[in-house]
Design a protein around this motif. Structure first.
Motif, PDB file in Angstrom:
ATOM      1  N   MET A   1       0.819  -1.285   0.052  1.00 23.21           N
ATOM      2  CA  MET A   1      -0.164   0.077  -0.054  1.00 23.21           C
ATOM      3  C   MET A   1       0.718   1.332   0.021  1.00 23.21           C
ATOM      4  O   MET A   1       0.674   2.295  -0.685  1.00 23.21           O
ATOM      5  N   LYS A   2       1.946   1.147   0.671  1.00 21.25           N
ATOM      6  CA  LYS A   2       2.855   2.234   0.702  1.00 21.25           C
ATOM      7  C   LYS A   2       3.493   2.734  -0.419  1.00 21.25           C
ATOM      8  O   LYS A   2       3.551   3.982  -1.012  1.00 21.25           O
TER       9      LYS A   2
ATOM     10  N   ASP B   1       2.373   1.666  -3.661  1.00 18.78           N
ATOM     11  CA  ASP B   1       1.352   1.948  -4.736  1.00 18.78           C
ATOM     12  C   ASP B   1       0.511   3.207  -4.221  1.00 18.78           C
ATOM     13  O   ASP B   1      -0.262   3.732  -5.211  1.00 18.78           O
ATOM     14  N   GLY B   2       0.664   3.986  -3.136  1.00 20.27           N
ATOM     15  CA  GLY B   2      -0.206   4.828  -2.712  1.00 20.27           C
ATOM     16  C   GLY B   2       0.071   5.966  -3.330  1.00 20.27           C
ATOM     17  O   GLY B   2      -0.895   6.798  -3.686  1.00 20.27           O
TER      18      GLY B   2
ATOM     19  N   ASP C   1      -2.333   9.963  -3.994  1.00 22.19           N
ATOM     20  CA  ASP C   1      -3.647   9.894  -3.750  1.00 22.19           C
ATOM     21  C   ASP C   1      -4.102  10.003  -2.179  1.00 22.19           C
ATOM     22  O   ASP C   1      -3.628   9.216  -1.448  1.00 22.19           O
TER      23      ASP C   1
ATOM     24  N   TYR D   1      -6.671   9.622  -0.606  1.00 25.36           N
ATOM     25  CA  TYR D   1      -7.617   8.543   0.180  1.00 25.36           C
ATOM     26  C   TYR D   1      -6.567   7.331   0.398  1.00 25.36           C
ATOM     27  O   TYR D   1      -6.877   6.893   1.422  1.00 25.36           O
ATOM     28  N   GLN D   2      -5.800   7.044  -0.627  1.00 23.28           N
ATOM     29  CA  GLN D   2      -4.969   5.897  -0.287  1.00 23.28           C
ATOM     30  C   GLN D   2      -4.133   6.255   0.866  1.00 23.28           C
ATOM     31  O   GLN D   2      -3.812   5.247   1.637  1.00 23.28           O
ATOM     32  N   GLN D   3      -3.399   7.450   0.734  1.00 23.85           N
ATOM     33  CA  GLN D   3      -2.417   7.513   2.002  1.00 23.85           C
ATOM     34  C   GLN D   3      -3.193   7.675   3.246  1.00 23.85           C
ATOM     35  O   GLN D   3      -2.503   7.101   4.198  1.00 23.85           O
TER      36      GLN D   3
ATOM     37  N   TYR E   1      -5.867   5.867   3.890  1.00 19.61           N
ATOM     38  CA  TYR E   1      -6.237   4.627   4.309  1.00 19.61           C
ATOM     39  C   TYR E   1      -5.073   3.666   5.028  1.00 19.61           C
ATOM     40  O   TYR E   1      -4.912   3.023   5.702  1.00 19.61           O
ATOM     41  N   TYR E   2      -3.635   3.970   4.218  1.00  8.90           N
ATOM     42  CA  TYR E   2      -2.613   3.347   4.735  1.00  8.90           C
ATOM     43  C   TYR E   2      -2.155   3.741   6.198  1.00  8.90           C
ATOM     44  O   TYR E   2      -1.734   2.991   7.065  1.00  8.90           O
TER      45      TYR E   2
END
Length: 72
Positions: free
Chosen positions: A11-12, A14-15, A18, A20-22, A24-25
């Motif tokens: 996740m880190k 591929d984040g 973004d 939202y992804q950051q 979520y991570y």
């Protein structure tokens, strides 16, 4: 825990940028820390109780839980 850490590392990587992804991570990273602290709190009394003879693998498990996730 190993699979969870691998997912966190993915996740880190591929984040990207973004938000939202950051977020979520970061949330999952906090959850991992909470889980590790709770597990350590529950297992440390067990380790003290069974220090003679020691339970096989309990020390290693506590060390793995206390270690920061890879890539952090």
């Amino acid at each position: 825990l190993g699979e969870f850490d691998a997912k966190l590392a993915g996740m880190k990587n591929d984040g990207g940028s973004d938000p939202y992804q950051q977020n979520y991570y970061l949330k999952r990273l906090r959850k991992r820390g909470e889980y590790a602290r709770e597990a350590i709190a529950r297992l440390e009394p067990l380790q003290r109780t069974f220090s003679r003879p020691p339970l096989p693998g309990l020390g290693e498990l506590l060390a793995d839980l206390a270690a920061p996730p890879p890539g952090r």
